[in-house]
Scaffold this motif. Sequence first.
Motif, mmCIF file in Angstrom:
data_model
loop_
_atom_site.group_PDB
_atom_site.id
_atom_site.type_symbol
_atom_site.label_atom_id
_atom_site.label_comp_id
_atom_site.label_asym_id
_atom_site.label_seq_id
_atom_site.Cartn_x
_atom_site.Cartn_y
_atom_site.Cartn_z
ATOM 1 N N UNK A 53 0.843 -1.191 0.000
ATOM 2 C CA UNK A 53 0.000 0.000 0.000
ATOM 3 C C UNK A 53 0.886 1.253 0.000
ATOM 4 N N UNK A 54 0.650 2.185 -0.936
ATOM 5 C CA UNK A 54 1.540 3.358 -1.045
ATOM 6 C C UNK A 54 1.687 4.135 0.260
ATOM 7 N N UNK A 55 0.609 4.301 1.034
ATOM 8 C CA UNK A 55 0.713 5.071 2.273
ATOM 9 C C UNK A 55 1.696 4.402 3.237
ATOM 10 N N UNK A 56 1.560 3.098 3.414
ATOM 11 C CA UNK A 56 2.442 2.401 4.356
ATOM 12 C C UNK A 56 3.844 2.282 3.769
ATOM 13 N N UNK A 57 3.931 2.113 2.446
ATOM 14 C CA UNK A 57 5.273 2.027 1.836
ATOM 15 C C UNK A 57 6.091 3.279 2.090
ATOM 16 N N UNK A 58 5.446 4.449 2.051
ATOM 17 C CA UNK A 58 6.219 5.681 2.265
ATOM 18 C C UNK A 58 6.918 5.664 3.639
ATOM 19 N N UNK A 59 6.261 5.072 4.653
ATOM 20 C CA UNK A 59 6.890 4.959 5.981
ATOM 21 C C UNK A 59 8.096 4.020 5.909
ATOM 22 N N UNK A 60 7.904 2.918 5.192
ATOM 23 C CA UNK A 60 8.994 1.951 4.992
ATOM 24 C C UNK A 60 10.159 2.624 4.265
ATOM 25 N N UNK A 61 9.823 3.430 3.265
ATOM 26 C CA UNK A 61 10.857 4.125 2.491
ATOM 27 C C UNK A 61 11.654 5.074 3.376
ATOM 28 N N UNK A 62 10.966 5.689 4.328
ATOM 29 C CA UNK A 62 11.678 6.595 5.243
ATOM 30 C C UNK A 62 12.713 5.806 6.049
ATOM 31 N N UNK A 63 12.367 4.592 6.477
ATOM 32 C CA UNK A 63 13.342 3.755 7.183
ATOM 33 C C UNK A 63 14.489 3.363 6.237
ATOM 34 N N UNK A 64 14.123 3.014 5.005
ATOM 35 C CA UNK A 64 15.101 2.596 3.993
ATOM 36 C C UNK A 64 16.103 3.712 3.701
ATOM 37 N N UNK A 81 3.496 12.380 1.878
ATOM 38 C CA UNK A 81 4.639 12.334 0.974
ATOM 39 C C UNK A 81 5.947 12.084 1.736
ATOM 40 N N UNK A 82 6.818 11.283 1.127
ATOM 41 C CA UNK A 82 8.167 11.106 1.664
ATOM 42 C C UNK A 82 9.173 11.905 0.839
ATOM 43 N N UNK A 83 8.653 12.762 -0.052
ATOM 44 C CA UNK A 83 9.524 13.572 -0.925
ATOM 45 C C UNK A 83 9.393 15.041 -0.526
ATOM 46 N N UNK A 84 8.165 15.527 -0.476
ATOM 47 C CA UNK A 84 7.898 16.870 0.055
ATOM 48 C C UNK A 84 7.768 16.658 1.559
ATOM 49 N N UNK A 131 0.448 5.651 -21.469
ATOM 50 C CA UNK A 131 0.987 6.973 -21.131
ATOM 51 C C UNK A 131 0.867 7.194 -19.627
ATOM 52 N N UNK A 132 2.028 7.282 -18.973
ATOM 53 C CA UNK A 132 2.077 7.560 -17.534
ATOM 54 C C UNK A 132 2.297 9.053 -17.375
ATOM 55 N N UNK A 133 1.522 9.690 -16.514
ATOM 56 C CA UNK A 133 1.606 11.148 -16.405
ATOM 57 C C UNK A 133 1.522 11.502 -14.919
ATOM 58 N N UNK A 134 2.666 11.863 -14.329
ATOM 59 C CA UNK A 134 2.687 12.155 -12.893
ATOM 60 C C UNK A 134 3.338 13.497 -12.608
ATOM 61 N N UNK A 135 2.935 14.102 -11.515
ATOM 62 C CA UNK A 135 3.506 15.395 -11.138
ATOM 63 C C UNK A 135 4.976 15.217 -10.766
ATOM 64 N N UNK A 136 5.807 16.164 -11.187
ATOM 65 C CA UNK A 136 7.201 16.137 -10.746
ATOM 66 C C UNK A 136 7.269 16.686 -9.329
ATOM 67 N N UNK A 137 7.809 15.890 -8.419
ATOM 68 C CA UNK A 137 7.976 16.340 -7.030
ATOM 69 C C UNK A 137 9.462 16.474 -6.738
ATOM 70 N N UNK A 138 9.900 17.698 -6.458
ATOM 71 C CA UNK A 138 11.311 17.909 -6.118
ATOM 72 C C UNK A 138 11.571 17.464 -4.680
ATOM 73 N N UNK A 139 12.740 16.842 -4.443
ATOM 74 C CA UNK A 139 13.111 16.517 -3.057
ATOM 75 C C UNK A 139 13.250 17.803 -2.262
ATOM 76 N N UNK A 140 12.563 17.870 -1.144
ATOM 77 C CA UNK A 140 12.635 19.057 -0.292
ATOM 78 C C UNK A 140 13.959 19.039 0.482
ATOM 79 N N UNK A 141 14.580 20.166 0.606
ATOM 80 C CA UNK A 141 15.736 20.317 1.510
ATOM 81 C C UNK A 141 15.259 21.096 2.728
#
Lengths: 147, 147, 147, 147, 147, 147, 147, 147, 147, 147
Positions: free
Chosen positions: C83-94, D114-117, E136-146
């Motif tokens: 699930x994308x929501x839970x994966x994002x938490x996993x990604x933060x650990x990764x 989001x784990x990006x923003x 066709x995959x079409x997704x928003x570009x999300x910049x990594x936040x600093x």
Amino acid sequence: MNREVCTAMVIEAKQEKQITYQYIAQAINRNIVWTTSAILGQNTFDATEAKIICEILNLDTDVEKALQIFPEKGVNAVMPPTDPLIYRLYEIVLVYGETIKEVIHEKAGDGIMSAIDFTMDIEKEENPKGDRIKIILDGKFLAYKKW
Amino acid sequence: MNREVCTAMVIEAKQEKQITYQYIAQAINRNIVWTTSAILGQNTFDATEAKIICEILNLDTDVEKALQIFPEKGVNAVMPPTDPLIYRLYEIVLVYGETIKEVIHEKAGDGIMSAIDFTMDIEKEENPKGDRIKIILDGKFLAYKKW
Amino acid sequence: MNREVCTAMVIEAKQEKQITYQYIAQAINRNIVWTTSAILGQNTFDATEAKIICEILNLDTDVEKALQIFPEKGVNAVMPPTDPLIYRLYEIVLVYGETIKEVIHEKAGDGIMSAIDFTMDIEKEENPKGDRIKIILDGKFLAYKKW
Amino acid sequence: MNREVCTAMVIEAKQEKQITYQYIAQAINRNIVWTTSAILGQNTFDATEAKIICEILNLDTDVEKALQIFPEKGVNAVMPPTDPLIYRLYEIVLVYGETIKEVIHEKAGDGIMSAIDFTMDIEKEENPKGDRIKIILDGKFLAYKKW
Amino acid sequence: MNREVCTAMVIEAKQEKQITYQYIAQAINRNIVWTTSAILGQNTFDATEAKIICEILNLDTDVEKALQIFPEKGVNAVMPPTDPLIYRLYEIVLVYGETIKEVIHEKAGDGIMSAIDFTMDIEKEENPKGDRIKIILDGKFLAYKKW
Amino acid sequence: MNREVCTAMVIEAKQEKQITYQYIAQAINRNIVWTTSAILGQNTFDATEAKIICEILNLDTDVEKALQIFPEKGVNAVMPPTDPLIYRLYEIVLVYGETIKEVIHEKAGDGIMSAIDFTMDIEKEENPKGDRIKIILDGKFLAYKKW
Amino acid sequence: MNREVCTAMVIEAKQEKQITYQYIAQAINRNIVWTTSAILGQNTFDATEAKIICEILNLDTDVEKALQIFPEKGVNAVMPPTDPLIYRLYEIVLVYGETIKEVIHEKAGDGIMSAIDFTMDIEKEENPKGDRIKIILDGKFLAYKKW
Amino acid sequence: MNREVCTAMVIEAKQEKQITYQYIAQAINRNIVWTTSAILGQNTFDATEAKIICEILNLDTDVEKALQIFPEKGVNAVMPPTDPLIYRLYEIVLVYGETIKEVIHEKAGDGIMSAIDFTMDIEKEENPKGDRIKIILDGKFLAYKKW
Amino acid sequence: MNREVCTAMVIEAKQEKQITYQYIAQAINRNIVWTTSAILGQNTFDATEAKIICEILNLDTDVEKALQIFPEKGVNAVMPPTDPLIYRLYEIVLVYGETIKEVIHEKAGDGIMSAIDFTMDIEKEENPKGDRIKIILDGKFLAYKKW
Amino acid sequence: MNREVCTAMVIEAKQEKQITYQYIAQAINRNIVWTTSAILGQNTFDATEAKIICEILNLDTDVEKALQIFPEKGVNAVMPPTDPLIYRLYEIVLVYGETIKEVIHEKAGDGIMSAIDFTMDIEKEENPKGDRIKIILDGKFLAYKKW
């Protein structure tokens, strides 16, 4: 009746009657750890033990017979464990496994600690800074045979 | 110098000089199990301990510094373990993990045995029927917090 | 009744009656995060809490008892999460796991953040550029014991 | 110079000169968490930041350039983590992942954090019963787009 | 009714009535890709959409409610996929994943293509040398936040 | 020279000379996506293309020959991907794979989209609400042969 | 009726009536290999074929319809295979996969053998030294497209 | 010299001298498939064959000896294969493995096709609709022994 | 009736009637090891054997037919095995597999021991120092074919 | 010198001098199987054995010492094995593991065959229908302890 159904029935009866593992262990004159493991299908009761347990829990002879089957061990374990309590034991093997190997070799030479000719004891130790759990693993040293 | 290179150098020096873990443990006034784990890169020596060890093994200050790095734990462990000695410990978790969970909950309630606020002792017990190994795990009971 | 059946019944009743986790949390005077986790079978209600919940959801005493069983934690989690929501938490650990280790060691020394003596809070923060979610993890610092 | 060699050189120089992550973070005017992650090769320094870091650590322009490469993230992480500190974070996802999903959906609807923003803060909080670690995860709520 | 049972009922009704995804998509005024994904339990219908679908397929209000549950995504996917059609998509990630990363970074800088603020279109293109499929995959570009 | 060493040398030269994939693609009259994939060792340059690239990057004939080897594809990919950008593509397969299968079957019958007779295009689309990335996958429809 | 139930019913009927795959293949005028694969749910019968099969096996129209569903391929395969017969095929890929790649590239250039535009034949060849099995794989050569 | 170093040297020499597998196969009077597999370290050359190969490729006696070592088979294979050509073979086992089992059992009874008493042939067949690749697997039928 | 249901019924009947594997083996004039494996669904009874077994255990003709199906082998095995008895066999392959390969090659040349043209015997040997188990594996030597 | 380097040196010297395992075994008065396993780093030579081996192979005292280290067992084994010879052993555990468990329990009760107090013998048996390999596993029966 297979062993898994039997295990589920024993646990349900035990919960319903609010009977502890300790109580059952004393009734069959065994250690609580061994008794719990046998209820959970990891060790085998003999005929006398099975009979006493079924009397305590008011279960019929099908269960009594099934408790005496030599079980398929470990099949329901999740590895790596997800439950935090069990994971901590796994972590001890992960972090200290090599250490234990080195210390046993230094103390006893080339061999292993048996997990078959083996007993375990678990104790709660009260402590003002926070109670502690003590797990004592006690296995026969088996030297590697040369031939 | 990273911690892995440091570990390899200490072990090589220890083998060459035929020095035991027990000897090093006594020199730094620590238990042999903790000392072995720290040599193997699973725990951290303080400055005094690191200095004594490097004197005993005749190693230079690079090693001394590296012994004080907080290590990445468990990274070289093979799971499931292939070595029979370490596998037997894993098997105990596999076969008795659920049992230990049930017994701790019955004795102490809803919580775990800490693997951090934790000590371990390993003893060889002579026995005419075959010597035995005793491993004593001793960890603080941590209750699950509710909030 | 085992814990999994119990969980399914509570969730079904909750959906049918359109009752929120927040509502249940307030009724038992607990945080929504802890309450949700306990409903999902990751923490344990005491007798009073279980009774209130069963009254709210109109469930019988079998459920009430089952809510008080110490659960097997984490067994239904999918890892890596799909699930994308839970994966994002996993990604933060990764991605940030090593970073968190380094920062905690720099700030507090050699030890860990407990996941047992632990609380969590989740908040939605309104924001004209897009609302934000804040998850606050708060665990006791446990220093590695030396012995 | 590839990013992995660059990371190793920065960490070695940092250890040798006994410079903290906090010190570097302040020099480039960034949060310690982000700075540490970028040093560990999980985020990207801009030209100015890279220059300052190489001046502090006395490293040459090859390192400076390599610090600006967009890195391959997460490749060296071990999952499930073997280090107890990092494992506890993983365990939180394992045990509380579903809970977090339910609470976010209840509070904000169908979407993810989001784990990006995304930003993270880590604080040590002194406490007479034992210090605590606080980790604050803060990410933009992204609703699932329908089309 | 949980979401999986609901999905099975919708698909069975759809097959029995010989209704296409395209037909349902037009009825609710959505793209066929999104509609199909929501039927398969990967996205969420709102109340109006759910009602229309249940009317078309002659299903009752239990299904209607279940179609509005926020689903657990991806849980039934087999990875790596065994079905050749789905495997080819996986293979594209395997073979071209790094390429896509490099090209996006070169065109848009340090960030990702969102899979949440995201739409997909699938078209068949007739061609005398053999028809072609266009995705066709079409997704928003999300910049990594600093920070 | 094997293909991996060759790839590393091309990438290093490209970084040093600050040359873009787009520039190389135009020089050999190919799409940037294909060109990038071939540089990364996932496709094969012909003799003319290899020569032009080595002239641009000032590399010798060993590299030129190695660029023409038919490569072992996908061997360095990490699956599931750890890098967030590549993971999002994997997630699309995870979440939408079944959807794509259903839609292709509905539009074109029993067959697959080829990943061999296949092209890909990647575009950045400026957008006041945030730029978007478009990835267009275009593969021949191959019907399953019956025999 | 889903495809798995359908497959089980066909196989049961086939066993009960003692009808061979060869017999069914001839009745629908197809190769035994393709016919067997379609019965096992790996290929799709058309309406005429499905009708003939259901007449032979005395099955009703639900099965007839289900035999025409485009199946999810490969989902029940165990990999690595545990059955010795299937494992030997897997072993051929394991041991000779790279060899086949090299020989196809030498004979036909940069491309693959299709598994979609593909037929297979299996023959038993009597031989005084022991009968032999011949499996002939025949797939279209697909060159990698450059773009 | 171990077998892996030997393999790398033979392949490098073969590429440098632009010699085909077919040429080497003819020189030692063996099939190209077997010859290629033996060069790749999956089969063993005898002394005469090894000598001829080293003369053709101008390699010394160390290589000659190493070509005669009984190799460790399959160790470098990636499973599931990432290369599309090799994956298609794997997919054939995945999709058609059960089919092949059923057809062999129907044609020859309870046994397997040997992968040891086994030969393979690979042919390119020109075809106006697109060339085809034919792979012929030919193994002894081994009946399961009863005892 | 499929083979798994059949196996379960035979084992249940065998337990109920307290009949040993040895008794059944003698009744059909086969070795106990082969007989046990066939009961467990790893080998195939012929019509006569199946009939005798069903008479002994008082089972009907459905079971009799199912016992003659060529089974899917190994599908229920857990690997690595969790049961200590089976794990020890796995450990022997883990620790001594390479040794066995070297010794067979030294004694018999380049080939394997067949697991198909194969018999096994298991004996208990009484011994004052503790009884011993002897497992004798006996398989045909198959030389690798060259072609 | 660590054990892996030592193993590589012994094997290289053995190949160069064309000395058999049998020859070395006789020189140290041990079985060929045990001797081979100890050379491959799965068992430990004593000082006398190590000395004899180094004299035979003309290796220095570093190797002699390293041969006496208690090795980390099984670490280089590939599981499931890729080499056909070793895989056949694995397949025997896969297919016959449960059978062996049942037969040992029927013959000797609740316990296991030790892999530590264990010997193995390998013999080639000439046979006009094709030579056979016999592997005899002989381990102490260890009954599960009750406590």
